[in-house]
Design a protein around this motif. Structure first.
Motif, PDB file in Angstrom:
ATOM      1  N   LEU A  64      46.242  85.599  33.869  1.00 12.77           N
ATOM      2  CA  LEU A  64      45.954  85.480  35.299  1.00 12.77           C
ATOM      3  C   LEU A  64      46.770  84.346  35.888  1.00 12.77           C
ATOM      4  N   ASP A  65      47.561  84.663  36.904  1.00 11.94           N
ATOM      5  CA  ASP A  65      48.257  83.654  37.701  1.00 11.94           C
ATOM      6  C   ASP A  65      47.447  83.514  38.984  1.00 11.94           C
ATOM      7  N   PRO A  66      46.655  82.450  39.121  1.00 19.31           N
ATOM      8  CA  PRO A  66      45.717  82.351  40.251  1.00 19.31           C
ATOM      9  C   PRO A  66      46.394  81.991  41.557  1.00 19.31           C
ATOM     10  N   SER A  67      45.774  82.425  42.636  1.00 15.59           N
ATOM     11  CA  SER A  67      46.268  82.113  43.970  1.00 15.59           C
ATOM     12  C   SER A  67      45.861  80.701  44.367  1.00 15.59           C
ATOM     13  N   PHE A  68      46.738  80.066  45.144  1.00 16.75           N
ATOM     14  CA  PHE A  68      46.429  78.746  45.682  1.00 16.75           C
ATOM     15  C   PHE A  68      46.040  78.821  47.151  1.00 16.75           C
ATOM     16  N   GLY A  69      45.841  80.055  47.660  1.00 14.78           N
ATOM     17  CA  GLY A  69      45.415  80.204  49.044  1.00 14.78           C
ATOM     18  C   GLY A  69      46.534  80.096  50.055  1.00 14.78           C
ATOM     19  N   GLU A  74      49.379  85.705  45.920  1.00 13.73           N
ATOM     20  CA  GLU A  74      48.492  86.638  45.240  1.00 13.73           C
ATOM     21  C   GLU A  74      47.904  86.020  43.977  1.00 13.73           C
ATOM     22  N   SER A  75      46.683  86.425  43.655  1.00 12.01           N
ATOM     23  CA  SER A  75      46.161  86.235  42.312  1.00 12.01           C
ATOM     24  C   SER A  75      46.554  87.489  41.538  1.00 12.01           C
ATOM     25  N   SER A  95      47.939  93.861  38.412  1.00 12.98           N
ATOM     26  CA  SER A  95      47.114  94.073  39.596  1.00 12.98           C
ATOM     27  C   SER A  95      46.971  92.744  40.309  1.00 12.98           C
ATOM     28  N   GLY A  96      47.013  92.792  41.614  1.00 17.60           N
ATOM     29  CA  GLY A  96      46.914  91.559  42.373  1.00 17.60           C
ATOM     30  C   GLY A  96      46.755  91.813  43.852  1.00 17.60           C
ATOM     31  N   ASP A  97      46.187  90.845  44.543  1.00 22.00           N
ATOM     32  CA  ASP A  97      45.988  90.988  45.989  1.00 22.00           C
ATOM     33  C   ASP A  97      45.809  89.605  46.591  1.00 22.00           C
ATOM     34  N   SER A  98      46.415  89.394  47.746  1.00 15.26           N
ATOM     35  CA  SER A  98      46.307  88.100  48.414  1.00 15.26           C
ATOM     36  C   SER A  98      44.937  87.903  49.060  1.00 15.26           C
ATOM     37  N   SER A  99      44.180  88.996  49.220  1.00 15.94           N
ATOM     38  CA  SER A  99      42.882  88.901  49.887  1.00 15.94           C
ATOM     39  C   SER A  99      41.727  88.733  48.905  1.00 15.94           C
ATOM     40  N   TRP A 100      42.010  88.777  47.598  1.00 14.34           N
ATOM     41  CA  TRP A 100      40.944  88.668  46.610  1.00 14.34           C
ATOM     42  C   TRP A 100      40.252  87.306  46.675  1.00 14.34           C
ATOM     43  N   GLU A 101      38.939  87.351  46.651  1.00  9.65           N
ATOM     44  CA  GLU A 101      38.133  86.142  46.557  1.00  9.65           C
ATOM     45  C   GLU A 101      37.457  86.109  45.185  1.00  9.65           C
ATOM     46  N   PHE A 102      36.681  85.084  44.942  1.00  9.61           N
ATOM     47  CA  PHE A 102      36.118  84.876  43.610  1.00  9.61           C
ATOM     48  C   PHE A 102      35.362  86.100  43.062  1.00  9.61           C
ATOM     49  N   GLY A 202      63.333  83.918  45.844  1.00 11.73           N
ATOM     50  CA  GLY A 202      62.395  84.677  46.656  1.00 11.73           C
ATOM     51  C   GLY A 202      61.246  83.836  47.183  1.00 11.73           C
ATOM     52  N   ALA A 203      60.555  84.381  48.159  1.00  9.40           N
ATOM     53  CA  ALA A 203      59.419  83.670  48.766  1.00  9.40           C
ATOM     54  C   ALA A 203      58.227  83.605  47.842  1.00  9.40           C
ATOM     55  N   HIS A 204      58.108  84.585  46.921  1.00  6.56           N
ATOM     56  CA  HIS A 204      56.951  84.649  46.024  1.00  6.56           C
ATOM     57  C   HIS A 204      57.395  84.951  44.604  1.00  6.56           C
ATOM     58  N   ASP A 205      56.627  84.424  43.641  1.00  2.00           N
ATOM     59  CA  ASP A 205      56.914  84.701  42.233  1.00  2.00           C
ATOM     60  C   ASP A 205      55.618  84.887  41.458  1.00  2.00           C
ATOM     61  N   ASP A 206      54.557  85.360  42.154  1.00  2.00           N
ATOM     62  CA  ASP A 206      53.237  85.482  41.542  1.00  2.00           C
ATOM     63  C   ASP A 206      53.216  86.452  40.362  1.00  2.00           C
ATOM     64  N   ARG A 207      54.132  87.423  40.348  1.00  2.00           N
ATOM     65  CA  ARG A 207      54.091  88.455  39.317  1.00  2.00           C
ATOM     66  C   ARG A 207      54.973  88.141  38.112  1.00  2.00           C
ATOM     67  N   LEU A 208      55.571  86.959  38.113  1.00  2.00           N
ATOM     68  CA  LEU A 208      56.376  86.546  36.975  1.00  2.00           C
ATOM     69  C   LEU A 208      55.596  85.624  36.047  1.00  2.00           C
TER      70      LEU A 208
END
Length: 208
Positions: A64-69, A74-75, A95-102, A202-208
């Motif tokens: 899991l690469d967690p989101s920092f908000g 994305e988480s 699987s991931g989504d920027s809107s996911w909460e706890f 890139g602007a995001h690297d959550d999936r790496l």
């Protein structure tokens, strides 16, 4: 999402990216030009297979690469399996989504645990990852962890937390040697492919 839909609607932009290619599209329409063959990663280092081609796996784990908000951050859960006969690593699902909460992270962890029976979940003890680890550890301690979610912290206690470029540099030889294979799936392949190509620009690297 189209920023100026009255002139360039979403359908136009999708067709423009297909016609011009990802590199030219990023430069002309996104203001974010990238090297044609990727930055740190090269497209030729990516290997792919169909789901039916995945061999017997010795074990599966989930990271899991967690989101920092941060905006659009994305988480992201990544499911990997190691071949029982070789040392090849298969990326089975993301699987991931920027809107996911706890609560969403808990439910997604349960879904992946039920589907893959992973040996363990590897989680960074930062941002949303820390309370999620604490939740499942409490569940195990109280005997309520019906999904047998075994959580390991990354990095291990006492180990400095490295940035994404440092982490990627460590694993590049594995990609160059064709030891990492992605299972084809249109639901998540595109996002991973784009971030791989653009990293580290890139602007995001959550999936790496």
């Amino acid at each position: 999402e189209a920023a100026w839909p009255s002139v360039f609607n979403e359908e136009y932009l999708i067709n423009a990216e297909k016609e011009k290619g990802a590199f030219t599209f990023a430069a002309l329409y996104m203001g974010n030009p990238q090297p044609k063959d990727g930055g740190v990663f090269k497209e030729k280092w990516l290997s792919w297979c169909d789901e039916k081609e995945v061999p017997r796996l010795s074990h599966v784990y989930v990271s899991l690469d967690p989101s920092f908000g941060v905006l659009r951050d994305e988480s992201v859960f990544t499911v990997c399996g190691v071949s029982a006969k070789t040392d090849e690593l298969y990326i089975l699902e993301q699987s991931g989504d920027s809107s996911w909460e706890f609560p969403d992270l808990i439910e997604e962890s349960k879904r992946l645990a039920a589907k893959y029976s992973p040996l363990f979940f590897l989680m960074e003890g930062t941002a949303s990852g820390k309370p999620l680890m604490q939740h499942f550890k409490r569940q195990s301690k109280n005997g309520n962890n019906t999904y047998s979610i075994n959580v390991k912290a990354y990095p291990e206690k006492g180990t400095p937390l490295k940035n994404k470029q440092q982490k990627v540099s460590q694993v590049l030889p594995v990609f160059i040697d064709d030891k990492v294979i992605c299972v084809r799936n249109e639901d998540w392949n595109y996002k991973l492919f784009q971030q791989v190509r653009q990293f580290p620009f890139g602007a995001h690297d959550d999936r790496l």
